[in-house]
Design an enzyme around this catalytic site. Structure first.
Site, PDB file in Angstrom:
ATOM      1  N   PHE A   1       0.867  -1.357  -0.105  1.00 49.30           N
ATOM      2  CA  PHE A   1       0.086  -0.014  -0.060  1.00 49.30           C
ATOM      3  C   PHE A   1       0.855   1.272  -0.171  1.00 49.30           C
ATOM      4  CE2 PHE A   1      -2.592  -3.481   1.871  1.00 49.30           C
ATOM      5  CZ  PHE A   1      -3.967  -3.275   1.190  1.00 49.30           C
ATOM      6  N   GLY A   2       2.058   1.025  -0.014  1.00 51.93           N
ATOM      7  CA  GLY A   2       3.225   2.267   0.284  1.00 51.93           C
ATOM      8  C   GLY A   2       4.138   2.309   0.908  1.00 51.93           C
TER       9      GLY A   2
ATOM     10  N   LYS B   1       2.857   6.454   6.930  1.00 55.31           N
ATOM     11  CA  LYS B   1       2.684   5.654   5.675  1.00 55.31           C
ATOM     12  C   LYS B   1       2.118   6.511   4.746  1.00 55.31           C
ATOM     13  CE  LYS B   1       1.064   1.387   5.797  1.00 55.31           C
ATOM     14  NZ  LYS B   1       2.107   0.559   5.003  1.00 55.31           N
TER      15      LYS B   1
ATOM     16  N   ASP C   1      -4.661  -9.555   4.189  1.00 58.01           N
ATOM     17  CA  ASP C   1      -3.089  -9.325   4.165  1.00 58.01           C
ATOM     18  C   ASP C   1      -2.294  -9.823   5.224  1.00 58.01           C
ATOM     19  OD1 ASP C   1      -1.066  -9.329   2.519  1.00 58.01           O
ATOM     20  OD2 ASP C   1      -0.773  -7.079   2.365  1.00 58.01           O
TER      21      ASP C   1
END
Length: 540
Positions: free
Chosen positions: A250-251, A267, A362
């Site tokens: 996601f980054g 994040k 995840d």
């Protein structure tokens, strides 16, 4: 020495006849005798220097023509009354009106050794008979009438004649609400100045608001501890995103330090297509979710296309780095078991105790972070969409990581919280063994560790599954329990997998764990290499 016809006396200096004269007003002058009475010297320089030139309770202002201009302390020029009334019966509030440019203070002050103007003011304020005060290093107090106050007009010819390094200290005259605090002009100027200041401050406030208060964070609302940060502020606290902690699907995550030395993890999200309103709503929901085994969300940033999340900082990094990094010290069995239990509790909270069931989607060692005490906390749980209980089977598009994906991911079936249970089981096998599930192994005819583990659990031989670096140092009962739980979690059918709340009870030892079946889907996933007669005996 001689005597003039009018009776004045005169002296001779160097054959020059000079006479000294004291007139009725009190001015002393020396002039030549004859010569149209040319004045050689006079004192004082201004009539304001004469005793009681302007009378009591008045100010003598030295003009540019040395002519005295008398004013009262309230700005008028009529006969000056006592300032203030000294009957001590006034009920109005008291204030002190400042008078600047005082060259000569009134006569007969009381001198008291005090420190600072505030203390001097307080002493005068406490005594209703105190007329005025000043502070020039010493506290000066006046009681009763104020006589012979000399004030300089800065435009006068007299002003340049004084020592320019001399400090002119102000004096403060006592006023009550019944008395004027200055001339009408001064009042108008004061009001205009205040209004101008208010207008300027209002414009600055609007300007700062229009810039979204770049260097200030603010709460989402009065009932939320979640805070809104600006992108500029997060750029500043992270040193322009210079220290990267990690990178995920996601980054990227960067280390930052907030004012007050609070360390955080920031994040920077990528590929987030949500609008700002929807993003804020979902993040606010995530911010309300707090549990000892979940990474806490402090705040967020949503400016234009930028989406950032601010989390608590975890000193010991991810579980992945401790399991698979050769540079990290190996985790002892007791700590591994505690990490497995804490992670299970965090997932159980997301699945069963939140208002809406939250599917992580995840789960893997990278998303289990460890604080300073190695307490496990699940990260990125807010990245998956929130599912209402009535629509719990609708999610089909979230992404996971190969090696932890449940069979329904591959077959395209709807995803439920049991997909997290499967991922947890795969991760538990890695916690036990210290090896990655996706890597091939050479254990006899087995090349895929989860199948090898399932077979050994059925055979009752679990010690061979323990991380070899621990050299057999592990509780056999806990190891057996953990291996069986892991194999139950990775069952093909969702209904055969336990709830995470049940997993917690099993790990705590309050629920028995039966010997699990060997999942058939694992054999299909890796092909026929591991499909031996021994495994066929355990499959359905």
């Amino acid at each position: 020495m001689g005597i003039q016809e009018d009776g004045d006396s005169y002296l001779s200096f160097d054959n020059t006849d000079v006479y000294v004269k004291l007139d009725a007003e009190g001015t002393v002058s020396a002039a030549k005798l004859g010569g149209c009475g040319s004045v050689l010297w006079s004192a004082p320089d201004s009539q304001c220097g004469l005793h009681s030139c302007c009378g009591p309770n008045s100010i003598c202002l030295v003009s540019r023509f040395h002519r005295p201009e008398c004013e009262c302390y309230d700005g008028t020029t009529a006969g000056c009354s006592m300032v203030p009334s000294l009957n001590c019966q006034s009920s109005g509030p008291v204030s002190f009106y400042p008078i600047y440019g005082v060259y000569k203070f009134p006569e007969n002050p009381w001198s008291i050794e005090l420190i600072g103007t505030r203390n001097c003011e307080a002493l005068c304020f406490s005594d209703c008979s105190c007329t005025c005060y000043a502070f020039n290093g010493t506290c000066l107090l006046w009681y009763g009438e104020l006589k012979n106050t000399l004030l300089l007009d800065y435009g006068s010819n007299f002003y340049p004649m004084i020592d320019q390094t001399e400090i002119l200290y102000p004096m403060y005259v006592r006023l009550t609400n019944q008395e004027k605090s200055g001339s009408k002009i001064e009042i108008v100027l004061t009001v205009v100045g205040v209004l101008a200041a208010v207008l300027i401050l209002t414009c600055l406030a609007l300007l700062l608001e229009s810039q979204k208060k770049l260097f200030m964070d603010r709460p989402v609302d009065s009932n939320s501890s979640l805070r809104i940060f600006s992108n500029a502020q997060l750029k500043k606290v992270t040193g322009s995103f210079s220290e990267k902690l990690g990178e995920g699907g996601f980054g990227c995550v960067f280390k930052g330090t907030l004012p007050g030395s609070s360390v955080v993890a920031v994040k920077k999200l990528e590929d987030i297509r949500q609008g700002e309103k929807q993003f804020r709503a979902e993040v606010q929901t995530i911010g309300m979710i707090q549990h000892i085994n979940l990474v806490r969300l402090f705040g967020f940033c949503a400016e234009g296309s930028k989406r950032l999340l601010v989390y608590e900082y975890m000193e010991n990094g991810s579980l992945n780095s401790h399991l698979f990094s050769k540079s990290s010290a190996k985790l002892v069995w007791e700590l591994r078991y505690r990490i497995a239990l804490g992670t299970a509790r965090g997932l159980a909270y997301l699945h069963e105790e939140c208002k809406d069931c939250i599917i992580h989607c995840d789960m893997k060692p990278d998303n289990v972070l460890l604080d300073a005490e190695f307490c496990p906390k699940i990260a990125d749980f807010g990245m998956a969409k929130l599912l209402g209980r009535d629509f719990s089977r609708a999610l089909t598009t979230m992404r996971g990581t190969i090696g932890y994906l449940a069979p329904e991911w591959i077959s395209g079936l709807p995803i439920t919280h049991k997909a997290d249970v499967y991922s947890y089981g795969m991760m538990l096998l890695e916690i036990i063994s210290g090896r990655r599930n996706a890597e091939k192994i050479k254990e006899g005819k087995f090349t895929y560790f989860p199948i090898f583990a399932a077979v050994k659990v059925n055979e009752g031989d679990v010690m061979c599954l323990l991380d070899s670096s621990l050299e057999g140092d592990g509780d056999v009962e806990q190891l057996t329990r953990a291996c069986r739980i892991a194999c139950w979690c990775i069952q093909d059918a969702e209904d055969q997998r336990p709830m995470m709340g049940q997993v917690v009870h099993m790990l705590e030892g309050v629920m028995d764990v039966e010997v699990p079946l060997i999942p058939r889907a694992l054999l299909r996933f890796v092909g026929m290499e591991d499909c031996t007669r021994s495994t066929d005996f355990y499959t359905l």
